[in-house]
Design an enzyme around this catalytic site. Structure first.
Site, short mmCIF file in Angstrom:
data_model
loop_
_atom_site.label_atom_id
_atom_site.label_comp_id
_atom_site.label_asym_id
_atom_site.label_seq_id
_atom_site.Cartn_x
_atom_site.Cartn_y
_atom_site.Cartn_z
N HIS A 54 -3.61 -4.90 0.50
CA HIS A 54 -3.08 -5.35 1.80
C HIS A 54 -3.07 -6.87 1.87
CE1 HIS A 54 -2.56 -1.63 4.19
NE2 HIS A 54 -3.43 -1.14 3.33
N CYS A 105 0.83 -1.21 0.00
CA CYS A 105 0.00 0.00 0.00
C CYS A 105 0.87 1.26 0.00
CB CYS A 105 -0.99 -0.04 1.16
SG CYS A 105 -2.36 1.15 0.95
N GLU A 112 -1.47 -8.75 3.78
CA GLU A 112 -1.40 -9.25 5.16
C GLU A 112 -2.78 -9.49 5.75
OE1 GLU A 112 -2.12 -4.93 5.85
OE2 GLU A 112 -1.04 -6.14 4.37
#
Length: 225
Positions: free
Chosen positions: A205, A105, A207
């Protein structure tokens, strides 16, 4: 991995802290790596790369527009000159030492700006919608078409649905970066550095999708190669 520099509350304390969401830590561990948190220091010793096998540029606030020669947009916020400088120093040191880099990001935007690119400061003015950041603290779902010949495309396939939370994006692409993924509205969602080095950025994102370790595992594999 780099950390945020933000006000935080814990226990009886309320002060500025260097932190990163636990999701980053967990996914690196699950991918086989050992996370080391790097605070945004006013002066960063590039020699720290000697003890690092890989670098994650994490998400967070906007990059200061002065770094790419622009005036701030009214919606630009959360900037930190200390963090911007620290992360650009770490990035250039990592590239010079051939240390693998993954930008997430904001991290992808840092990669673009540090290598000579610019940013769109408020994406809804270009796309006409708020889908990339639908509401505060709410991730959007974005479908991304990936170049099948790219590293990221080889990992994730030609088409992937991702979780995103950003109101800025790549404007002018840095000369050494290749756009390898775009959203349906044309927003650049993934980039790779030209040449053999592992240096990639994604605007989403990864994660947040704890069961999909492909990007982080690829970083760990490159780090320990």
């Amino acid at each position: 991995m780099t950390t945020y520099l933000v006000p935080a509350r814990h226990g009886v304390w309320d002060h500025e802290a260097a932190l990163v969401p636990r999701t980053y830590v967990d996914v690196v561990v699950r991918a086989g790596g050992t996370p080391l948190l790097l605070p945004p220091l006013p002066e960063v010793d590039p020699d720290v790369l000697a003890v690092l096998d890989g670098l994650v540029l994490s998400g967070g606030g906007d990059v200061d527009p002065a770094r790419y020669g622009a005036e701030p947009h009214p919606r630009t916020g959360g900037t930190s000159a200390v963090r911007d400088t620290a992360e650009e120093t770490l990035l250039h040191a990592a590239l010079a030492a051939d240390v693998p880099v993954l930008g997430v990001c904001r991290g992808m935007q840092v990669l673009n700006v540090a290598l000579g690119g610019t940013l769109v400061q408020h994406l809804p003015e270009v796309t006409g919608h708020e889908g990339h950041r639908p509401a505060p603290a709410t991730f959007g779902r974005t479908r991304v078409r990936l170049d099948p010949g790219s590293l990221i495309g080889g990992l994730l396939g030609d088409d992937v649905e991702v979780e995103c939370y950003h109101h800025q994006a790549v404007g002018e692409l840095a000369p050494d970066l290749v756009p390898v993924g775009r959203a349906e509205d044309g927003t650049v969602e993934a980039v790779e550095l030209r040449g053999p080095r592992f240096a990639v950025g994604v605007q989403w994102h990864p994660e947040q999708t704890g069961d999909d370790l492909r990007l982080f595992r690829s970083l760990v594999d490159a780090a320990y190669a």
